[in-house]
Enzyme design. Structure first.
Site, mmCIF file in Angstrom:
data_model
loop_
_atom_site.group_PDB
_atom_site.id
_atom_site.type_symbol
_atom_site.label_atom_id
_atom_site.label_comp_id
_atom_site.label_asym_id
_atom_site.label_seq_id
_atom_site.Cartn_x
_atom_site.Cartn_y
_atom_site.Cartn_z
ATOM 1 N N LYS A 285 0.849 -1.189 0.000
ATOM 2 C CA LYS A 285 0.000 0.000 0.000
ATOM 3 C C LYS A 285 0.890 1.247 0.000
ATOM 4 O O LYS A 285 1.557 1.558 0.981
ATOM 5 C CB LYS A 285 -0.895 0.029 1.240
ATOM 6 C CG LYS A 285 -1.805 1.257 1.275
ATOM 7 C CD LYS A 285 -1.762 1.914 2.653
ATOM 8 C CE LYS A 285 -2.252 3.329 2.720
ATOM 9 N NZ LYS A 285 -1.902 4.276 1.721
ATOM 10 N N GLU B 77 9.617 2.031 11.145
ATOM 11 C CA GLU B 77 10.658 3.060 11.077
ATOM 12 C C GLU B 77 9.956 4.405 10.955
ATOM 13 O O GLU B 77 9.130 4.605 10.068
ATOM 14 C CB GLU B 77 11.623 2.813 9.922
ATOM 15 C CG GLU B 77 12.542 1.601 10.150
ATOM 16 C CD GLU B 77 13.352 1.662 11.443
ATOM 17 O OE1 GLU B 77 13.734 2.766 11.885
ATOM 18 O OE2 GLU B 77 13.593 0.581 12.046
HETATM 19 P P1 NAP Z 1 2.263 8.734 7.559
HETATM 20 O O1 NAP Z 1 1.238 9.776 7.496
HETATM 21 O O2 NAP Z 1 2.529 8.072 8.858
HETATM 22 O O3 NAP Z 1 1.873 7.650 6.452
HETATM 23 C C1 NAP Z 1 2.686 6.537 6.169
HETATM 24 C C2 NAP Z 1 1.831 5.452 5.530
HETATM 25 O O4 NAP Z 1 0.872 4.976 6.493
HETATM 26 C C3 NAP Z 1 1.003 5.939 4.341
HETATM 27 O O5 NAP Z 1 0.942 4.930 3.379
HETATM 28 C C4 NAP Z 1 -0.342 6.185 4.977
HETATM 29 O O6 NAP Z 1 -1.415 6.153 4.062
HETATM 30 C C5 NAP Z 1 -0.432 5.036 5.936
HETATM 31 N N1 NAP Z 1 -1.410 5.204 7.016
HETATM 32 C C6 NAP Z 1 -1.974 6.349 7.470
HETATM 33 N N2 NAP Z 1 -2.839 6.089 8.472
HETATM 34 C C7 NAP Z 1 -2.843 4.748 8.656
HETATM 35 C C8 NAP Z 1 -3.532 3.854 9.535
HETATM 36 N N3 NAP Z 1 -4.383 4.309 10.448
HETATM 37 N N4 NAP Z 1 -3.283 2.518 9.442
HETATM 38 C C9 NAP Z 1 -2.397 2.049 8.542
HETATM 39 N N5 NAP Z 1 -1.729 2.847 7.675
HETATM 40 C C10 NAP Z 1 -1.935 4.173 7.729
HETATM 41 O O7 NAP Z 1 3.687 9.292 7.069
HETATM 42 P P2 NAP Z 1 3.975 10.186 5.772
HETATM 43 O O8 NAP Z 1 3.415 11.536 6.015
HETATM 44 O O9 NAP Z 1 3.598 9.457 4.533
HETATM 45 O O10 NAP Z 1 5.576 10.232 5.796
HETATM 46 C C11 NAP Z 1 6.304 11.111 6.579
HETATM 47 C C12 NAP Z 1 6.812 10.458 7.855
HETATM 48 O O11 NAP Z 1 7.540 9.286 7.547
HETATM 49 C C13 NAP Z 1 7.784 11.310 8.641
HETATM 50 O O12 NAP Z 1 7.490 11.221 10.021
HETATM 51 C C14 NAP Z 1 9.135 10.670 8.364
HETATM 52 O O13 NAP Z 1 10.111 10.892 9.348
HETATM 53 C C15 NAP Z 1 8.771 9.258 8.261
HETATM 54 N N6 NAP Z 1 9.797 8.507 7.536
HETATM 55 C C16 NAP Z 1 10.603 7.640 8.210
HETATM 56 C C17 NAP Z 1 11.592 6.935 7.537
HETATM 57 C C18 NAP Z 1 12.474 5.963 8.260
HETATM 58 O O14 NAP Z 1 13.007 5.084 7.612
HETATM 59 N N7 NAP Z 1 12.643 6.072 9.556
HETATM 60 C C19 NAP Z 1 11.763 7.119 6.163
HETATM 61 C C20 NAP Z 1 10.933 8.018 5.504
HETATM 62 C C21 NAP Z 1 9.950 8.690 6.194
HETATM 63 P P3 NAP Z 1 -1.969 7.506 3.357
HETATM 64 O O15 NAP Z 1 -0.859 8.044 2.551
HETATM 65 O O16 NAP Z 1 -3.099 7.011 2.541
HETATM 66 O O17 NAP Z 1 -2.372 8.419 4.485
#
Ligand code: NAP
Ligand code: MG
Length: 479
Positions: free
Chosen positions: A173, A248
């Site tokens: 996804k 992560e």
């Molecule tokens: P996010 O809002 O947490 O979303 C990540 C993924 O989770 C998306 O595919 C999202 O879908 C999905 N998701 C949202 N709500 C969910 C739920 N209730 N149950 C299951 N899945 C759900 O993060 P983002 O805004 O895409 O990315 C930014 C964040 O990622 C930042 O905090 C960044 O630090 C972190 N990040 C961490 C790493 C690492 O390796 N540590 C690498 C890159 C990014 P939708 O898009 O449809 O909402």
């Protein structure tokens, strides 16, 4: 205008509700296409398809699985420019950054293909005569990959490639803000010959698709990269089925500049770490902790560098920094800039929206940041850097560790002792010495400490086998 489809059980299909969502270009606002809003039932079908295909895939010899992954790597290479353009168009990063990320995905598949020829268990000495004692690596089963928008091809690749080579079937996804490059990656696997059901691609909201994957008793592993708040919810939910989970999450990564550092090198590394990919990297530098002796010179040089960066459309040549990914992220960036000023930080560069049309923001630098300020503690996920001054090495190290996150950390110095002290004493899963806080080797373990990770399993390189397999111990009496 294209309406894209999902891949379930080897068939490209629409959402059973007929509903779609829009994909936009953050540099222009242009509508790029429509993607299916998959329903709960669609997601369950994808899980069922993965479950049905799992035994056959697990019984396919690893070298035969490797042939498909190797082909996928070559297809990604052949279509590299096309993939990178699609990535820039929907996510905003510059073409050079996107091309680098696509190359990373290509190399990850090539590395994983090699694993198909190498993976194996252990033979252990037995304490009983006439006994053979060995371990087998078996796939976990069905794994769900839930990924963020910021590295929308590298992160899916570094989860998908090990998942597949070790014999798991996958439901992937992608993030809703950048689904197109995920689809292109899946297309490469299909062209390479991945059998029906082994890889399923389901687009739609985190709430419906993500939640269904995480809560399913038929999913054996969830590999998630994203925000801390979403990750925490996933952990709680997956625990109920004892589903193996890897999370992560966010970062608030320091670049520590010691007094012997060469200022131009420290600035170059800070710019790369803080403004590269518009600061939208989990490993981005968002705090620079500088020893007092060089703080004024460093602040002045970083201010100059920030003002001279060219911000614009990622497909235009000469552009060094693209837009924020969407209106929401831009608003978050601007809110934090406001908060930092109200907390008493001093704005040295940037601070405002720029350009016309897209979600562009100036590279922003604050000085006089204190560790207790929100700008020093919370992940902004934009091109906003705060300078924190430190009295000496120990003070700098203490400030670097005064945070809930622990993903990546850098020190800039030629002092060998302090460089190694830093590597030993910093609370971060990735440590860099005289390198940018962002940027990873695909062949090395990756993962954060503290709230940056569930601290269960590392990703990438030889570590990936731990998450994507389970170990069986076999005792053979042959005496
Ligand atoms: P996010 O809002 O947490 O979303 C990540 C993924 O989770 C998306 O595919 C999202 O879908 C999905 N998701 C949202 N709500 C969910 C739920 N209730 N149950 C299951 N899945 C759900 O993060 P983002 O805004 O895409 O990315 C930014 C964040 O990622 C930042 O905090 C960044 O630090 C972190 N990040 C961490 C790493 C690492 O390796 N540590 C690498 C890159 C990014 P939708 O898009 O449809 O909402
Ligand atoms: Mg988009």
């Amino acid at each position: 205008m294209t309406t894209y489809k999902n891949l379930i059980a080897g068939e490209w299909i629409e959402s059973s509700s007929g509903e779609t969502f829009e994909n936009h270009n953050p540099a222009t606002g242009e509508l790029l296409g429509h993607f299916p809003s998959a329903t709960i039932a669609d997601t369950q079908r994808a899980i069922a398809a993965a479950k049905e295909a799992q035994k056959g895939w697990a019984n396919t010899p690893p070298p035969a699985r490797a042939v498909i992954l190797d082909k996928a790597s070559k297809i990604i290479d052949r279509r590299g420019d096309e993939f990178a353009r699609a990535l820039t168009s929907e996510e905003g990063k510059t073409f050079a950054e996107a091309r680098g990320e696509v190359n990373r995905a290509r190399d990850i598949f090539s590395y994983a293909a090699g694993e198909g020829w190498r993976m194996g268990g252990q033979t252990l000495p037995s304490n009983i005569p006439g006994e053979l004692l060995y371990t087998r690596r078996e796939p976990l089963g069905v794994v769900a990959l839930v990924t963020p928008w910021n590295f929308p091809v590298a992160i899916p690749a570094w989860k998908m490639a090990p998942a597949l080579i070790y014999g798991n079937t996958v439901v992937f996804k992608p993030a809703s803000l950048s689904p197109h490059i995920g689809l292109l990656l899946v297309e490469a696997l299909v062209e390479a010959g991945i059998p029906p059901g082994v890889l399923n691609f389901v687009t739609g909201s985190g709430r419906s698709v993500g939640n269904t994957l995480v809560g399913s008793a038929d999913v054996d592993g969830v590999s998630f990269t994203g925000s801390y708040s979403v990750g925490m919810g996933i952990y709680e939910q997956a625990m109920k089925n004892l589903t193996r989970v890897q999370l992560e999450m966010g970062g608030k990564n320091p670049t520590v500049v010691l007094k012997d550092a060469e200022i131009s090198q420290a600035v170059a590394l800070t710019v790369a770490g803080g403004f590269g990919v518009t600061g939208q990297a989990c490993t981005a530098t968002s705090r620079v902790i500088v020893e007092d002796a060089v703080a004024d010179a460093f602040a002045a040089a970083l201010t100059d560098a920030a003002r001279n960066l060219r911000v614009g459309h990622g497909l235009e040549s000469g552009v060094q920094m693209g837009p924020a990914v969407d209106a929401g992220q831009l608003e978050t960036d601007l809110d934090y800039i406001d908060i930092a000023q109200k907390e008493g930080a001093k704005l040295l560069a940037g601070g405002s929206r720029t350009g016309d049309g897209g979600y562009f923001i100036q590279p922003t630098v604050f000085d006089g940041v204190d560790v207790s300020m929100r700008i020093a503690q919370e992940e902004v996920f934009g091109p906003v850097i705060g300078i924190i001054r430190a009295r000496n090495f120990d003070d700098a190290l203490e400030k670097a560790n005064a945070i809930e996150f622990g993903l990546s950390a850098t020190v800039v110095t030629n002092n060998l002792q302090q460089a190694f002290q830093f590597a030993n004493r910093i609370d971060a899963g990735v440590v860099k010495i005289n390198q940018s806080s962002s940027g990873l080797a695909l062949q090395a373990p990756f993962g954060g400490f503290k709230h940056s990770s569930a601290n269960t399993f590392k990703e990438q390189g030889p570590a990936a086998i731990e998450f994507y397999t389970r170990t069986k111990t076999v005792y053979v009496g042959h005496g």
